[in-house]
Motif scaffolding. Structure first.
Motif, mmCIF file in Angstrom:
data_model
loop_
_atom_site.group_PDB
_atom_site.id
_atom_site.type_symbol
_atom_site.label_atom_id
_atom_site.label_comp_id
_atom_site.label_asym_id
_atom_site.label_seq_id
_atom_site.Cartn_x
_atom_site.Cartn_y
_atom_site.Cartn_z
ATOM 1 N N PHE B 138 0.832 -1.194 0.000
ATOM 2 C CA PHE B 138 0.000 0.000 0.000
ATOM 3 C C PHE B 138 0.872 1.250 0.000
ATOM 4 N N SER B 142 0.563 3.827 -2.932
ATOM 5 C CA SER B 142 -0.066 5.101 -2.616
ATOM 6 C C SER B 142 0.949 6.213 -2.404
ATOM 7 N N HIS B 150 2.565 11.059 -3.801
ATOM 8 C CA HIS B 150 1.277 10.411 -3.594
ATOM 9 C C HIS B 150 0.612 10.105 -4.937
ATOM 10 N N GLU B 152 -3.011 8.875 -6.355
ATOM 11 C CA GLU B 152 -4.391 8.588 -5.949
ATOM 12 C C GLU B 152 -4.854 7.244 -6.487
ATOM 13 N N THR B 153 -5.771 6.618 -5.760
ATOM 14 C CA THR B 153 -6.215 5.294 -6.184
ATOM 15 C C THR B 153 -6.924 5.341 -7.536
ATOM 16 N N TRP B 156 -4.715 4.160 -10.182
ATOM 17 C CA TRP B 156 -4.303 2.759 -10.240
ATOM 18 C C TRP B 156 -5.153 2.077 -11.300
ATOM 19 N N ASP B 229 -12.447 6.023 0.252
ATOM 20 C CA ASP B 229 -12.000 5.707 -1.087
ATOM 21 C C ASP B 229 -12.887 4.727 -1.859
#
Lengths: 259, 366
Positions: B138, B142, B150, B152-153, B156, B229
Motif C-alpha cells: 500500500f 499510494s 502520492h 491517488e487510487t 491505479w 475511497d
C-alpha cells in the motif's frame, strides 16, 4: 479372581472413589436413554459394561467425559463435578482418556503427531519431551516403528493400539473404552485385548464397554449389565457369568455365550 | 512330487500397447467411434490452423503505429505492444512504475522460500507476508511519505489493479469465510442466525449490485463530508461478497468430517478453537481445496466488474483503449490478450491447487 473381595467390599475411604454417578438421567429429545444410573468406581478398578445395543452403555461412559450431557443427577470424576462449567469439563477431560470403536485417529497427522498433539497443546509440554513420552507409549503398545506413518497406512489393530497410546500420552487416571474391538477383524482383536490386559495389570482405572466376555473374565473386577437405560445387574465376573440374578441377564448371557 | 515352474512373463503383443494400441482402443474401437474420431479431426483441421496463422504466423509483431499493421492479415499485436504499459500499470505516472514492479517483485522474492521444501519457518514467513506485505505494498502504491509522491487510487489500474483486487479479495475472504462457516454451524442461536443472514444476504445479491451500491448509494447514507475511497469500498464489497461463497464451500468441508474427529479432539481435552485449528479445519480445508480455488478463480474474474464503478482493471483499460481513434478496430486483439492473461492466472491457480491436493493427501483413515 484374586481381587474380587477387594472390589466388592464397601468403600470406607471416599477418596478411594474416583468416579461417582448419582441418580443420572439423560434424554435424547423424548427418548429416555439413561434412567437413574448409580455407580461408584474406585481407583484401580476395572469394570466391564455389557448389554444389548441401545441399552445406554456407550452413552453412560460418554457422560463420564462429557461427550454427552446428562440432564439430571450428579457425575463426579476425581472430585470434579461435571456441570456446564467449561473449566470443570476441561479438568475432567485432562484426567480421562477415551478409546473409540472407530479409533478416531487424526488422518492428517502422523502416528507420532497424533500422540504428541494433546500433551503439547493441552498439557503445554515442550515438543521434545512430548515426543519422548509418545515414543515410550508407542513402545508399550508395540508399534514404535510405525511412528512416522500416517494412520491410513496402518491396519485396524495397529490403529487402535495407536489410539490407546495417544490417550495414555495425556497420562490419564481413568481410561474409558467404547467397544474398542467391535470394528476390528477377528485376527486383530487379540493384539488390542493384549494391550488392554497389560494396561489393566499396570493398575489403571478402566471402564470398558465390550462384548469380549473372555476379557471380562480375565481382567474385570466387576461386570455391569445394562438394558433399556438401566443398570440391571452388577457383580464380580465369576458370579456374574455363573450365577446371574436377573432373568434379563440370563437371557442375554445365554444368547452371547451359546456359540 | 512335481515341481511347479512359474510361467515366464512375456511382453504384450504390439497391437495393445503404444500409440497404435491406444488409438485402436480409444479412437477406432467401433464404427461409430471411428466416424466421430474422423469428424473431430476434421473440425480440428478447420479451426486450429487458421487460428495459429492469425495469432502467430500472419500476425504483425514489429512497429509502433497503426501503419505497421496495414499489410498484415493476422493479428496486430503492435496495438497491445504500444499500450502494454497502460494495460499493466493503468494511469500510474510512468516515472513511478518501479514502485509497482518493486511491490510485485518483493512478493515473488518473499514467496520463494515457501516453495522450498527444506525451509523450516514457512508458517512465520507466511504470517509475516500476510501482515506486513499489504502495508508495504500500500505504501509503495499510494506513496505520500518516505519521499514517494502520492498517487491517488483513481490512477491505479490495469493488471496491477486486477491483482490487488483479487489479492485482497482472496486474503480477506478465506478467513472471513472460515469464521462464517464455523458460525453457521455454531450451537449458539444468535451467532448462528447472524451468520446465516449474512451469508444468505450476500449470496442473494449480484456482485454488480454490491459494487454499485457501495459506490453510488452508500455515500448517500453516510453523513455529509465522509468520503472514503472508492477502491477501498470496492475491495470491501468484493471481500464480503466472496466470503459468503467461501463460507458455504468450507461448511461443506466441515460437514464431511466425521463426528468421531470432533469427539476424539474433545476427549483429549482440546478446546474448541484448538480442535478447530489443529484437527478439524486442516482436514476440512484440504477436502475443499477444489471448491476454494474455484471460488478464488471466480473472484479473480469477477474483479472485471469494477468497471461499472469507474475503476479501470485490466479488461476495462483494454476496452478503454479501443476508443483511441488511432487504434479503432483492434478490439479482437485486445480481448484475446485480456483472455490469455486471465487464463494464465486462473490456470496457474488451478494447477497449484492440484499439486497442493496431491501434496496434502495422506490418505483417509476410517
Amino acid at each position: 479372581m484374586s481381587n474380587t473381595d477387594n472390589a466388592s467390599s464397601p468403600s470406607h475411604a471416599s477418596d478411594d472413589v474416583t468416579i461417582q454417578l448419582r441418580g443420572v438421567h439423560k434424554w435424547y429429545g423424548q427418548f429416555h436413554v439413561l434412567k437413574d444410573i448409580n455407580l461408584e468406581v474406585k481407583r484401580g478398578e476395572r469394570i466391564v459394561i455389557c448389554g444389548p445395543s441401545g441399552s445406554g452403555k456407550s452413552t453412560m461412559i460418554r457422560c463420564i467425559n462429557r461427550l454427552e450431557e446428562h440432564q439430571q443427577g450428579q457425575i463426579i470424576v476425581d472430585g470434579t463435578e461435571l456441570t456446564d462449567d467449561v473449566k470443570h469439563i476441561d479438568q475432567v477431560r485432562k484426567e480421562v482418556g477415551m478409546v473409540f470403536q472407530h479409533f478416531n485417529l487424526f488422518p492428517h497427522l502422523t502416528v507420532l503427531e497424533n500422540c504428541c498433539l494433546a500433551p503439547i497443546w493441552v498439557r503445554k509440554m515442550p515438543r521434545k519431551e512430548a515426543e519422548g513420552v509418545a515414543m515410550r507409549y508407542l513402545e508399550k503398545v508395540k508399534i514404535p516403528e510405525q511412528a512416522k506413518k500416517y494412520p491410513g497406512q496402518l491396519s485396524g489393530g495397529q490403529q487402535q493400539r495407536v489410539a490407546i497410546a495417544r490417550s495414555l500420552c495425556m497420562n490419564p487416571n481413568i481410561m474409558l473404552f467404547d467397544e474398542p474391538t467391535s470394528a476390528l477383524d477377528p485376527e486383530m482383536i487379540k493384539e488390542v485385548l493384549d494391550t488392554m490386559i497389560e494396561l489393566a495389570e499396570s493398575g489403571m482405572t478402566m471402564l470398558c464397554v465390550t462384548h469380549e466376555m473372555g476379557f471380562a473374565k480375565t481382567v474385570a473386577n466387576r461386570v455391569i449389565f445394562m438394558d433399556g437405560g438401566e443398570i440391571i445387574e452388577e457383580n464380580e465376573p465369576h458370579e456374574f457369568f455363573n450365577n446371574p440374578q436377573s432373568d434379563r441377564t440370563q437371557l442375554f448371557l445365554s444368547q452371547i455365550l451359546q456359540h | 512330487m512335481s515341481v511347479h515352474t512359474p510361467h515366464p512373463d512375456l511382453p504384450p503383443p504390439a497391437n495393445i500397447v503404444g500409440v497404435i494400441g491406444w488409438s485402436r482402443s480409444n479412437l477406432f474401437s467401433t464404427p461409430l467411434n471411428t466416424a466421430l474420431s474422423l469428424f473431430a479431426l476434421y473440425l480440428i483441421y478447420l479451426i486450429v490452423p487458421p487460428m495459429i496463422n492469425w495469432i502467430f504466423l500472419d500476425a504483425t509483431w514489429v512497429g509502433d503505429t497503426r501503419e505497421a499493421c496495414a499489410s498484415g492479415t493476422g493479428a496486430c499485436w503492435v496495438f497491445v505492444k504500444v499500450r502494454i504499459n497502460q494495460f499493466m500499470y493503468g494511469f500510474f505516472p510512468e516515472a513511478e512504475y518501479w514502485r509497482i514492479n518493486l511491490a510485485f517483485g518483493l512478493l515473488v522474492v518473499l514467496a520463494i522460500p515457501l516453495f522450498i521444501k527444506r525451509f523450516k519457518h514457512k508458517g512465520r514467513l507466511a504470517a509475516f507476508i500476510l501482515i506486513f506485505y499489504p502495508i508495504i505494498t500500500f505504501q509503495l502504491f499510494s506513496g505520500g511519505n518516505f519521499g514517494l509522491t502520492h498517487v491517488e487510487t483513481s490512477k491505479w489500474g490495469g493488471l496491477s489493479l486486477t491483482l490487488i483486487l483479487a489479492g485482497v479479495g482472496i486474503v480477506a475472504s478465506l478467513p472471513l469465510g472460515i469464521v462464517l462457516a464455523l458460525g453457521r454451524r455454531s450451537k449458539m442461536p444468535i451467532v448462528k442466525s447472524v451468520c446465516v443472514v449474512f451469508i444468505e444476504f450476500w449470496r442473494g445479491v449480484p456482485l454488480i449490485t454490491v459494487l454499485f451500491m457501495s459506490s453510488v448509494m452508500l455515500p448517500l447514507f453516510l453523513p455529509e463530508g465522509t468520503n472514503f475511497d472508492k477502491l477501498l469500498r470496492a475491495m470491501i464489497g468484493i471481500a464480503l461478497f466472496q466470503s459468503a461463497y467461501m463460507a458455504e464451500v468450507i461448511r461443506g468441508g466441515l460437514a464431511a468430517i466425521p463426528k468421531g474427529q470432533y469427539e476424539a479432539a474433545e476427549a483429549l481435552g482440546l478446546s474448541f478453537w484448538k480442535s478447530m485449528g489443529l484437527i478439524i479445519l486442516p482436514q476440512a480445508l484440504k477436502l475443499v481445496i477444489p471448491g476454494i480455488v474455484n471460488t478464488f478463480i471466480a473472484l479473480f474474474k469477477d474483479t472485471t466488474l469494477v468497471l461499472i464503478i469507474g475503476l479501470f482493471d485490466l479488461l476495462a483499460i483494454i476496452q478503454q483503449a479501443f476508443a483511441d481513434p488511432d487504434w479503432l478496430g483492434y478490439s479482437i486483439e485486445g480481448y484475446v490478450f485480456a483472455a490469455s492473461i486471465f487464463w494464465i492466472f486462473c490456470f496457474s491457480m488451478s494447477r497449484y491447487s492440484m499439486s497442493l491436493e496431491k501434496k496434502l493427501n495422506t490418505g483417509h483413515a476410517r
